[in-house]
Design a protein around this motif. Structure first.
Motif, PDB file in Angstrom:
ATOM      1  N   ARG A 119      18.562   7.723  -0.905  1.00  0.00           N
ATOM      2  CA  ARG A 119      19.352   8.280   0.194  1.00  0.00           C
ATOM      3  C   ARG A 119      20.718   7.613   0.266  1.00  0.00           C
ATOM      4  O   ARG A 119      20.893   6.501  -0.225  1.00  0.00           O
ATOM      5  CB  ARG A 119      18.644   8.016   1.522  1.00  0.00           C
ATOM      6  N   PRO A 120      21.663   8.253   0.929  1.00  0.00           N
ATOM      7  CA  PRO A 120      22.967   7.598   1.086  1.00  0.00           C
ATOM      8  C   PRO A 120      22.920   6.532   2.184  1.00  0.00           C
ATOM      9  O   PRO A 120      23.782   5.661   2.267  1.00  0.00           O
ATOM     10  CB  PRO A 120      23.895   8.752   1.496  1.00  0.00           C
ATOM     11  N   TYR A 121      21.879   6.583   3.014  1.00  0.00           N
ATOM     12  CA  TYR A 121      21.879   5.796   4.251  1.00  0.00           C
ATOM     13  C   TYR A 121      20.458   5.792   4.815  1.00  0.00           C
ATOM     14  O   TYR A 121      19.687   6.730   4.580  1.00  0.00           O
ATOM     15  CB  TYR A 121      22.863   6.493   5.204  1.00  0.00           C
ATOM     16  N   GLY A 122      20.068   4.765   5.518  1.00  0.00           N
ATOM     17  CA  GLY A 122      18.819   4.787   6.281  1.00  0.00           C
ATOM     18  C   GLY A 122      17.599   4.286   5.528  1.00  0.00           C
ATOM     19  O   GLY A 122      17.710   3.518   4.571  1.00  0.00           O
ATOM     20  N   ILE A 123      16.447   4.717   5.973  1.00  0.00           N
ATOM     21  CA  ILE A 123      15.180   4.180   5.469  1.00  0.00           C
ATOM     22  C   ILE A 123      14.412   5.268   4.721  1.00  0.00           C
ATOM     23  O   ILE A 123      14.144   6.334   5.273  1.00  0.00           O
ATOM     24  CB  ILE A 123      14.318   3.665   6.646  1.00  0.00           C
ATOM     25  N   ASP A 124      14.056   4.971   3.489  1.00  0.00           N
ATOM     26  CA  ASP A 124      13.225   5.867   2.696  1.00  0.00           C
ATOM     27  C   ASP A 124      11.816   5.253   2.656  1.00  0.00           C
ATOM     28  O   ASP A 124      11.636   4.170   2.097  1.00  0.00           O
ATOM     29  CB  ASP A 124      13.823   5.974   1.283  1.00  0.00           C
ATOM     30  N   PRO A 125      10.819   5.922   3.239  1.00  0.00           N
ATOM     31  CA  PRO A 125       9.479   5.333   3.296  1.00  0.00           C
ATOM     32  C   PRO A 125       8.927   4.956   1.922  1.00  0.00           C
ATOM     33  O   PRO A 125       8.196   3.967   1.788  1.00  0.00           O
ATOM     34  CB  PRO A 125       8.634   6.425   3.950  1.00  0.00           C
ATOM     35  N   THR A 126       9.273   5.725   0.894  1.00  0.00           N
ATOM     36  CA  THR A 126       8.779   5.404  -0.452  1.00  0.00           C
ATOM     37  C   THR A 126       9.368   4.079  -0.931  1.00  0.00           C
ATOM     38  O   THR A 126       8.670   3.251  -1.538  1.00  0.00           O
ATOM     39  CB  THR A 126       9.158   6.530  -1.448  1.00  0.00           C
ATOM     40  N   ALA A 127      10.647   3.872  -0.642  1.00  0.00           N
ATOM     41  CA  ALA A 127      11.274   2.601  -1.032  1.00  0.00           C
ATOM     42  C   ALA A 127      10.623   1.448  -0.271  1.00  0.00           C
ATOM     43  O   ALA A 127      10.369   0.369  -0.828  1.00  0.00           O
ATOM     44  CB  ALA A 127      12.779   2.656  -0.755  1.00  0.00           C
ATOM     45  N   ALA A 128      10.333   1.687   1.007  1.00  0.00           N
ATOM     46  CA  ALA A 128       9.684   0.631   1.812  1.00  0.00           C
ATOM     47  C   ALA A 128       8.310   0.290   1.229  1.00  0.00           C
ATOM     48  O   ALA A 128       7.928  -0.886   1.151  1.00  0.00           O
ATOM     49  CB  ALA A 128       9.564   1.090   3.262  1.00  0.00           C
ATOM     50  N   MET A 129       7.577   1.309   0.783  1.00  0.00           N
ATOM     51  CA  MET A 129       6.263   1.068   0.173  1.00  0.00           C
ATOM     52  C   MET A 129       6.409   0.262  -1.117  1.00  0.00           C
ATOM     53  O   MET A 129       5.593  -0.604  -1.425  1.00  0.00           O
ATOM     54  CB  MET A 129       5.554   2.399  -0.140  1.00  0.00           C
ATOM     55  N   ASN A 130       7.459   0.564  -1.853  1.00  0.00           N
ATOM     56  CA  ASN A 130       7.713  -0.155  -3.097  1.00  0.00           C
ATOM     57  C   ASN A 130       7.963  -1.642  -2.823  1.00  0.00           C
ATOM     58  O   ASN A 130       7.388  -2.524  -3.475  1.00  0.00           O
ATOM     59  CB  ASN A 130       8.924   0.514  -3.783  1.00  0.00           C
ATOM     60  N   VAL A 131       8.779  -1.922  -1.809  1.00  0.00           N
ATOM     61  CA  VAL A 131       9.029  -3.320  -1.425  1.00  0.00           C
ATOM     62  C   VAL A 131       7.703  -3.974  -1.024  1.00  0.00           C
ATOM     63  O   VAL A 131       7.383  -5.100  -1.430  1.00  0.00           O
ATOM     64  CB  VAL A 131      10.038  -3.406  -0.250  1.00  0.00           C
ATOM     65  N   ALA A 132       6.910  -3.229  -0.235  1.00  0.00           N
ATOM     66  CA  ALA A 132       5.633  -3.777   0.247  1.00  0.00           C
ATOM     67  C   ALA A 132       4.701  -4.138  -0.916  1.00  0.00           C
ATOM     68  O   ALA A 132       4.039  -5.177  -0.897  1.00  0.00           O
ATOM     69  CB  ALA A 132       4.966  -2.762   1.177  1.00  0.00           C
ATOM     70  N   GLU A 133       4.689  -3.295  -1.932  1.00  0.00           N
ATOM     71  CA  GLU A 133       3.814  -3.566  -3.091  1.00  0.00           C
ATOM     72  C   GLU A 133       4.234  -4.860  -3.801  1.00  0.00           C
ATOM     73  O   GLU A 133       3.387  -5.628  -4.259  1.00  0.00           O
ATOM     74  CB  GLU A 133       3.858  -2.401  -4.098  1.00  0.00           C
ATOM     75  N   HIS A 134       5.532  -5.090  -3.887  1.00  0.00           N
ATOM     76  CA  HIS A 134       6.007  -6.334  -4.518  1.00  0.00           C
ATOM     77  C   HIS A 134       5.569  -7.549  -3.697  1.00  0.00           C
ATOM     78  O   HIS A 134       5.141  -8.566  -4.248  1.00  0.00           O
ATOM     79  CB  HIS A 134       7.533  -6.320  -4.659  1.00  0.00           C
ATOM     80  N   ILE A 135       5.680  -7.423  -2.384  1.00  0.00           N
ATOM     81  CA  ILE A 135       5.291  -8.554  -1.523  1.00  0.00           C
ATOM     82  C   ILE A 135       3.779  -8.777  -1.614  1.00  0.00           C
ATOM     83  O   ILE A 135       3.305  -9.918  -1.648  1.00  0.00           O
ATOM     84  CB  ILE A 135       5.754  -8.302  -0.069  1.00  0.00           C
TER      85      ILE A 135
END
Ligand code: UDP
Length: 247
Positions: free
Chosen positions: A22-38
């Protein structure tokens, strides 16, 4: 218990890690990706505190250039980090990682207030603590919040996970011949104006208190896991190393 190089980490992630395509804001898929790394480090029993930025939504400096008073713009930026913190909490809990969000600005309906000893207790109990609203004061960024929190929570290292795979001698986006440092002294990181990795305030505080900083690319392979296991990736900044370019 598994054996990792670091037992307790402060992970600083920029708001841009939640932006996805996205150009701006929160993408739930990206958030899930970060969560998987953590989650990869959480399952190794590493204690994790996360400082999340807000640059995917609002940065105070940009707001003040558009006419909003700087301090007010910074508070808006801090509120953006709270939004990101809640999104990250949602993603982490979806992958089975228990969390608490603590905010440096009081917002009891959505987050605990930041209380140092409580944050440490959460980590001891196996909860990832997401620290929102940076320091709670304007004129600084979440990098400074990350440095402060790493120190007061007695973390072993401040890990700054970014889009770039370390610190370069010049901006790699503009200079194709830029070279990555494998290790870097705080002195060089602060004195070399071509190095823009963190605010000088954050670097100076980390340096004065001997808190090493690792900079690496979050979304590349298992980089976060490798970093906690002690694999040499990205750039390691410390008072106890010599400045060296990667091999
Ligand atoms: N901010 C602030 N004080 C803090 C942390 C953040 O005023 O302690 C504001 C500041 O305006 C900043 C914005 O919140 O630009 C978002 O944080 P940051 O720019 O650090 O986000 P990142 O670049 O890590 O996504």
């Amino acid at each position: 218990m598994s054996h990792t190089r670091f037992k307790r980490i402060l992970l600083k992630i920029g708001g841009e890690s939640l932006i996805g395509d996205r150009p701006y804001g929160i993408d739930p898929t990206a958030a899930m990706n970060v969560a998987e790394h953590i989650k990869q480090v959480y399952v190794k029993h590493v204690e994790v505190a996360v400082v999340i930025g807000g640059g995917n939504i609002f940065r105070g400096i940009a707001g003040s250039k558009n006419g909003i008073e700087r301090a007010t713009a910074d508070y808006i930026g801090m509120l953006a980090t709270v939004m990101n913190g809640l999104a990250l909490q949602d993603a982490l809990e979806k992958v089975g990682v228990p969390t608490r969000v603590q905010s440096a600005l009081q917002m009891p309906a959505v987050a605990e207030s930041f209380i140092r000893r409580k944050a440490m207790r959460h980590m001891e109990k196996g909860r990832v603590v997401i620290l929102a609203a940076g320091t709670g004061v304007p004129y600084v960024t979440t990098d400074t919040g990350a440095s402060l929190h790493a120190l007061e929570l007695k973390c072993d290292v401040l890990m700054k996970a970014t889009k770039v795979d370390g610190i370069y001698d010049k901006d790699p986006a503009k200079h194709p011949n830029a070279k990555r440092y494998s290790t870097l002294t705080f002195k060089d990181a602060i004195e070399n104006e071509a190095i823009e990795v963190m605010d000088t305030a954050a670097l100076a505080m980390s340096s004065e208190n001997n808190m090493p900083v690792m900079v690496f690319e979050l979304f590349k392979g298992d980089n976060l896991l490798k970093a906690v296991e002690g694999v040499e990736i990205g750039t390691y900044v410390s008072n106890d190393v010599e400045t060296k370019l990667a091999g």
